[in-house]
Scaffold this motif. Structure first.
Motif, PDB file in Angstrom:
ATOM      1  N   LEU A  86      37.520  51.808  37.240  1.00  0.00           N
ATOM      2  CA  LEU A  86      38.129  51.693  37.322  1.00  0.00           C
ATOM      3  C   LEU A  86      39.762  52.775  36.697  1.00  0.00           C
ATOM      4  O   LEU A  86      39.060  52.963  35.677  1.00  0.00           O
ATOM      5  CB  LEU A  86      38.821  50.388  36.782  1.00  0.00           C
ATOM      6  N   LEU A  87      40.484  53.059  37.511  1.00  0.00           N
ATOM      7  CA  LEU A  87      41.579  54.545  37.494  1.00  0.00           C
ATOM      8  C   LEU A  87      42.644  53.829  37.855  1.00  0.00           C
ATOM      9  O   LEU A  87      43.235  53.123  38.327  1.00  0.00           O
ATOM     10  CB  LEU A  87      40.777  55.447  38.782  1.00  0.00           C
ATOM     11  N   SER A  88      43.169  54.741  36.988  1.00  0.00           N
ATOM     12  CA  SER A  88      45.077  54.500  36.503  1.00  0.00           C
ATOM     13  C   SER A  88      45.300  55.746  36.838  1.00  0.00           C
ATOM     14  O   SER A  88      45.132  56.495  36.651  1.00  0.00           O
ATOM     15  CB  SER A  88      45.257  53.968  35.036  1.00  0.00           C
ATOM     16  N   PRO A  92      47.284  57.095  29.989  1.00  0.00           N
ATOM     17  CA  PRO A  92      47.233  58.230  29.180  1.00  0.00           C
ATOM     18  C   PRO A  92      45.732  58.902  29.221  1.00  0.00           C
ATOM     19  O   PRO A  92      45.642  59.990  29.336  1.00  0.00           O
ATOM     20  CB  PRO A  92      47.844  58.272  27.432  1.00  0.00           C
ATOM     21  N   ARG A  93      44.718  57.660  29.674  1.00  0.00           N
ATOM     22  CA  ARG A  93      43.338  57.942  29.580  1.00  0.00           C
ATOM     23  C   ARG A  93      43.105  57.321  31.279  1.00  0.00           C
ATOM     24  O   ARG A  93      43.745  56.075  30.948  1.00  0.00           O
ATOM     25  CB  ARG A  93      42.263  57.185  29.161  1.00  0.00           C
ATOM     26  N   PRO A  94      43.310  57.882  32.296  1.00  0.00           N
ATOM     27  CA  PRO A  94      43.368  57.047  33.499  1.00  0.00           C
ATOM     28  C   PRO A  94      41.932  56.704  33.319  1.00  0.00           C
ATOM     29  O   PRO A  94      41.960  55.806  34.274  1.00  0.00           O
ATOM     30  CB  PRO A  94      43.316  58.374  34.911  1.00  0.00           C
ATOM     31  N   LEU A  95      40.744  57.130  32.714  1.00  0.00           N
ATOM     32  CA  LEU A  95      39.766  56.422  33.428  1.00  0.00           C
ATOM     33  C   LEU A  95      39.332  55.295  33.051  1.00  0.00           C
ATOM     34  O   LEU A  95      39.216  55.172  31.446  1.00  0.00           O
ATOM     35  CB  LEU A  95      38.572  57.406  32.652  1.00  0.00           C
ATOM     36  N   MET A  96      39.746  53.180  33.037  1.00  0.00           N
ATOM     37  CA  MET A  96      39.975  52.635  32.501  1.00  0.00           C
ATOM     38  C   MET A  96      38.191  52.429  32.214  1.00  0.00           C
ATOM     39  O   MET A  96      37.930  51.948  31.062  1.00  0.00           O
ATOM     40  CB  MET A  96      40.764  51.397  33.000  1.00  0.00           C
ATOM     41  N   ALA A  97      37.487  51.786  32.860  1.00  0.00           N
ATOM     42  CA  ALA A  97      36.520  51.173  32.308  1.00  0.00           C
ATOM     43  C   ALA A  97      35.289  51.574  34.127  1.00  0.00           C
ATOM     44  O   ALA A  97      35.790  51.966  34.995  1.00  0.00           O
ATOM     45  CB  ALA A  97      36.145  49.978  32.551  1.00  0.00           C
ATOM     46  N   THR A  98      33.917  51.811  33.512  1.00  0.00           N
ATOM     47  CA  THR A  98      32.780  51.477  34.383  1.00  0.00           C
ATOM     48  C   THR A  98      31.922  50.700  34.293  1.00  0.00           C
ATOM     49  O   THR A  98      31.518  50.776  33.053  1.00  0.00           O
ATOM     50  CB  THR A  98      32.191  52.916  34.080  1.00  0.00           C
ATOM     51  N   ALA A 108      28.874  41.377  43.824  1.00  0.00           N
ATOM     52  CA  ALA A 108      29.500  42.385  43.445  1.00  0.00           C
ATOM     53  C   ALA A 108      30.790  42.185  43.297  1.00  0.00           C
ATOM     54  O   ALA A 108      31.648  42.288  44.127  1.00  0.00           O
ATOM     55  CB  ALA A 108      29.738  43.191  44.294  1.00  0.00           C
ATOM     56  N   GLN A 109      31.432  41.161  41.784  1.00  0.00           N
ATOM     57  CA  GLN A 109      32.922  40.360  41.743  1.00  0.00           C
ATOM     58  C   GLN A 109      33.052  41.426  40.232  1.00  0.00           C
ATOM     59  O   GLN A 109      31.962  41.140  39.073  1.00  0.00           O
ATOM     60  CB  GLN A 109      32.986  39.966  41.663  1.00  0.00           C
ATOM     61  N   VAL A 110      34.272  41.187  39.773  1.00  0.00           N
ATOM     62  CA  VAL A 110      34.580  41.901  37.882  1.00  0.00           C
ATOM     63  C   VAL A 110      35.546  41.455  37.848  1.00  0.00           C
ATOM     64  O   VAL A 110      36.205  42.259  38.480  1.00  0.00           O
ATOM     65  CB  VAL A 110      33.939  43.265  37.463  1.00  0.00           C
ATOM     66  N   ALA A 111      36.064  40.653  36.719  1.00  0.00           N
ATOM     67  CA  ALA A 111      37.169  40.575  36.586  1.00  0.00           C
ATOM     68  C   ALA A 111      36.870  41.041  34.846  1.00  0.00           C
ATOM     69  O   ALA A 111      36.252  40.715  34.207  1.00  0.00           O
ATOM     70  CB  ALA A 111      38.013  39.070  36.939  1.00  0.00           C
ATOM     71  N   THR A 112      38.522  41.852  34.423  1.00  0.00           N
ATOM     72  CA  THR A 112      38.860  41.229  33.330  1.00  0.00           C
ATOM     73  C   THR A 112      40.705  41.822  33.299  1.00  0.00           C
ATOM     74  O   THR A 112      40.993  41.085  34.161  1.00  0.00           O
ATOM     75  CB  THR A 112      38.488  43.517  33.116  1.00  0.00           C
ATOM     76  N   ARG A 113      40.994  42.485  31.867  1.00  0.00           N
ATOM     77  CA  ARG A 113      42.155  42.505  31.511  1.00  0.00           C
ATOM     78  C   ARG A 113      42.334  43.756  31.143  1.00  0.00           C
ATOM     79  O   ARG A 113      42.310  44.079  29.943  1.00  0.00           O
ATOM     80  CB  ARG A 113      42.925  41.664  31.225  1.00  0.00           C
ATOM     81  N   VAL A 114      43.304  44.539  32.247  1.00  0.00           N
ATOM     82  CA  VAL A 114      43.689  46.073  32.102  1.00  0.00           C
ATOM     83  C   VAL A 114      45.196  46.247  31.027  1.00  0.00           C
ATOM     84  O   VAL A 114      45.926  45.251  30.902  1.00  0.00           O
ATOM     85  CB  VAL A 114      43.185  46.846  33.341  1.00  0.00           C
ATOM     86  N   ARG A 115      44.786  47.636  30.555  1.00  0.00           N
ATOM     87  CA  ARG A 115      45.956  48.252  29.584  1.00  0.00           C
ATOM     88  C   ARG A 115      46.687  48.975  30.903  1.00  0.00           C
ATOM     89  O   ARG A 115      46.586  49.659  31.335  1.00  0.00           O
ATOM     90  CB  ARG A 115      45.512  48.679  28.861  1.00  0.00           C
ATOM     91  N   LEU A 116      48.413  48.962  31.112  1.00  0.00           N
ATOM     92  CA  LEU A 116      48.433  50.266  32.387  1.00  0.00           C
ATOM     93  C   LEU A 116      50.075  50.480  31.691  1.00  0.00           C
ATOM     94  O   LEU A 116      50.615  49.760  30.964  1.00  0.00           O
ATOM     95  CB  LEU A 116      49.475  48.963  34.466  1.00  0.00           C
TER      96      LEU A 116
ATOM     97  N   ILE C  66      41.405  49.201  28.331  1.00  0.00           N
ATOM     98  CA  ILE C  66      40.798  47.678  28.623  1.00  0.00           C
ATOM     99  C   ILE C  66      41.601  46.727  27.603  1.00  0.00           C
ATOM    100  O   ILE C  66      42.262  47.608  26.241  1.00  0.00           O
ATOM    101  CB  ILE C  66      39.317  47.501  28.747  1.00  0.00           C
ATOM    102  N   ALA C  67      42.676  46.266  27.986  1.00  0.00           N
ATOM    103  CA  ALA C  67      43.888  45.360  27.262  1.00  0.00           C
ATOM    104  C   ALA C  67      42.321  45.012  25.613  1.00  0.00           C
ATOM    105  O   ALA C  67      41.544  44.396  25.436  1.00  0.00           O
ATOM    106  CB  ALA C  67      43.803  44.057  28.087  1.00  0.00           C
ATOM    107  N   ALA C  68      43.727  44.305  24.507  1.00  0.00           N
ATOM    108  CA  ALA C  68      42.997  43.666  23.567  1.00  0.00           C
ATOM    109  C   ALA C  68      42.379  42.920  23.068  1.00  0.00           C
ATOM    110  O   ALA C  68      42.904  41.952  24.942  1.00  0.00           O
ATOM    111  CB  ALA C  68      43.852  43.949  22.562  1.00  0.00           C
ATOM    112  N   ASN C  69      41.607  42.744  22.845  1.00  0.00           N
ATOM    113  CA  ASN C  69      40.346  41.028  23.045  1.00  0.00           C
ATOM    114  C   ASN C  69      39.715  40.858  24.223  1.00  0.00           C
ATOM    115  O   ASN C  69      40.548  40.187  24.927  1.00  0.00           O
ATOM    116  CB  ASN C  69      41.224  39.942  22.489  1.00  0.00           C
ATOM    117  N   PRO C  70      38.860  41.824  24.592  1.00  0.00           N
ATOM    118  CA  PRO C  70      38.719  41.725  25.808  1.00  0.00           C
ATOM    119  C   PRO C  70      37.938  40.615  26.657  1.00  0.00           C
ATOM    120  O   PRO C  70      37.464  40.215  25.976  1.00  0.00           O
ATOM    121  CB  PRO C  70      37.786  43.489  25.864  1.00  0.00           C
ATOM    122  N   TYR C  71      38.353  40.578  27.600  1.00  0.00           N
ATOM    123  CA  TYR C  71      37.555  40.071  28.194  1.00  0.00           C
ATOM    124  C   TYR C  71      37.160  40.593  30.178  1.00  0.00           C
ATOM    125  O   TYR C  71      37.536  41.038  30.642  1.00  0.00           O
ATOM    126  CB  TYR C  71      38.796  38.744  29.475  1.00  0.00           C
TER     127      TYR C  71
END
Lengths: 151, 231, 106
Positions: A86-88, A92-98, A108-116, C66-71
């Motif tokens: 996931l890229l933003s 300030p750090r564009p690489l969010m997660a792998t 092939a599905q992953v859900a999360t919550r990100v900071r933007l 990734i947001a605080a209190n990660p899900y």
């Protein structure tokens, strides 16, 4: 510390923000993801498609935006997704997660919550078991709460 | 009368309703652990006196703040928990907005989820109530506004990207995205003081307790939602 | 670090099941400051692994995006009864783990 001091420190924070690296103006750089994508894929071709990113069009707050990535894949031993990145385009750090997947994933599905950090385009890169890279993205409009606190 | 949940986005409504994904449930789960752990010189857990919280604490949070007979003063749920720590557990009080106090308060309040908020006004809390009502209607801060200007006369209108709510506390302690954490109703009220550019009363201040009582009376009938999710 | 893991209690062999995780963690970005101006150091859960009866089924490398209190929510194929264990580590070296049982019959 008084409310006034806190307010002053918050205002000072607002003025500190422009010291962060400026975002390239539109048109100046067609694809904000290009350098990082090249780094991740080692220069391999990335085809648009097979990857769907689902986010609300209008997010409540940049601290926590729901995001789901789905890749069109049978997820068999012969044909599956190895990773999703996931890229933003504005963080300030564009690489969010792998996320690393395998045939054991089944889907092939992953859900999360990100900071933007503000309204932007997010990109998901998927590498399949045959080594090919695919991508998909979404535009997110980030709004903020009017009611902040100083504590 | 509308709970704050009616003014939030679909995403937040879904997040609050999802007992797994609701991040506030992490605090509730932590509170459940603390409930069973012995604390202080008394060596007692909450459970040692109160047993199963789902039974003993059901509906309790809906009746707070109230006057504690022993202390002869108005206390909120956080204050009541700290009185227990002092009297029964002989333990240090938990600090305002500490993870432990928020977790225990959220856990206890969660046992009243769905129970209508209902505080009783009587001779004991009448003065607290009157002071709370007066503060609610008093103009404060550089913005020179009272609670009532936003939450009675302007709810439903936009303040920047925010829809002004009716200012009910029935979801607290609640998880606010802005905080990236669970916080108390007093923290939320202090944020309003800050927004009005008014001096923020310290945690546990009498005026915040008075206001909490007035708000609870005003929210009478709304179901407890703890842990709520707000922007 | 408190965490919660959610799985269906039972599944049929070969069924694709949903795994959900939440962890109480501030996922400090390193960009925040204390009120007195001191920077709060970056500290995020940088790595998380899910194992099903010991075999890795999912791995995440995460950053401050990734947001605080990660899900996290992902999928796996139910094979045999046992448990799915999640373990993780943050930048400060704090480790955590949580597991949930699953019964596979059919």
């Amino acid at each position: 510390m008084s409310a006034r001091r806190r307010f002053i420190s918050m205002v000072a924070g607002l003025f500190a923000a422009p010291l962060l690296p400026a975002r390239p103006a539109r048109g100046q750089q067609a694809d904000p993801f290009a350098p990082l994508v090249r780094e991740i894929t080692g220069g391999a071709a990335v085809r648009p498609g097979r990857v769907t990113v689902d986010t609300p069009r209008l997010a409540d707050n940049g601290h926590s935006v729901p995001l789901s990535v789905n890749v069109d894949s049978p997820m068999t031993a012969a044909d599956h997704v190895r990773s999703i990145t996931l890229l933003s385009s504005r963080n300030p750090r564009p690489l969010m997660a792998t996320f690393h997947l395998s045939p054991a994933s089944g889907r092939a599905q992953v859900a999360t919550r990100v900071r933007l950090a503000g309204s932007q385009r997010v990109l998901a890169l998927a590498q399949l078991s045959d080594g090919s890279w695919w991508s998909g993205g979404a535009e997110v409009e980030v709004t903020e709460s009017a009611c902040l606190d100083a504590t | 009368m509308k709970s704050g949940i009616e003014f939030v986005s679909d995403d937040l409504r879904k997040l609050q309703a999802d007992d797994f994904a609701n991040p506030g449930m992490l605090w509730v789960a932590r509170g459940e652990k603390i409930w069973g752990e012995a604390a202080g010189n008394g060596g007692k857990s909450c459970a040692a006196c109160h047993g199963v919280a789902a039974k003993s604490m059901q509906g309790v949070a809906a009746r707070y703040p109230r006057v504690d007979p022993g202390a002869a003063r108005l206390v909120n749920l956080e204050g009541r928990i700290n009185l227990c720590r002092d009297r029964k557990q002989q333990a240090q009080p938990l600090g305002p907005e500490s993870d432990e106090l928020l977790a225990l308060t959220a856990y206890v309040a969660h046992q009243s989820r769905g129970v209508p908020v209902s505080v009783t006004l009587d001779m004991q809390n009448r003065k607290d109530f009157e002071r709370g009502r007066e503060l609610y209607n008093r103009r404060i801060g550089q913005m020179n506004l009272a609670c009532t200007h936003c939450h009675d006369r302007s709810w439903g209108k936009k303040l920047a990207a925010e829809t002004v709510s009716q200012g009910h506390g029935n979801a607290f302690p609640a998880y606010r995205l802005e905080w990236q954490s669970v916080g108390s109703l007093q923290r939320r009220i202090r944020a309003c003081f800050y927004g009005l550019r008014a001096e923020m009363p310290p945690y546990g201040a009498q005026e915040l307790l008075d206001l909490e009582l007035y708000l609870a009376w005003r929210a009478g009938g709304l179901p407890v939602e703890t842990p709520g999710v707000r922007r | 670090m408190l965490a919660r893991v959610q799985l269906p209690r039972t599944a049929k062999p070969g069924e694709v099941i949903e795994v959900r995780i939440t962890i109480q963690h501030s996922m400090e970005t390193g960009f925040r400051f204390e009120l007195d101006g001191r920077p709060i150091p970056k500290n995020v859960i940088n790595s998380l692994v899910a194992r099903y009866n010991g075999a890795e089924i999912f791995r995440a490398e995460m950053g401050s995006g990734i947001a605080a209190n990660p899900y996290l929510q992902f999928y796996t194929v139910a094979r045999q009864s046992g448990a799915i264990e999640i373990s993780w580590v943050d930048d400060a070296g704090n480790r955590g783990a949580e597991r949930a049982p699953i019964s596979v019959t059919g």
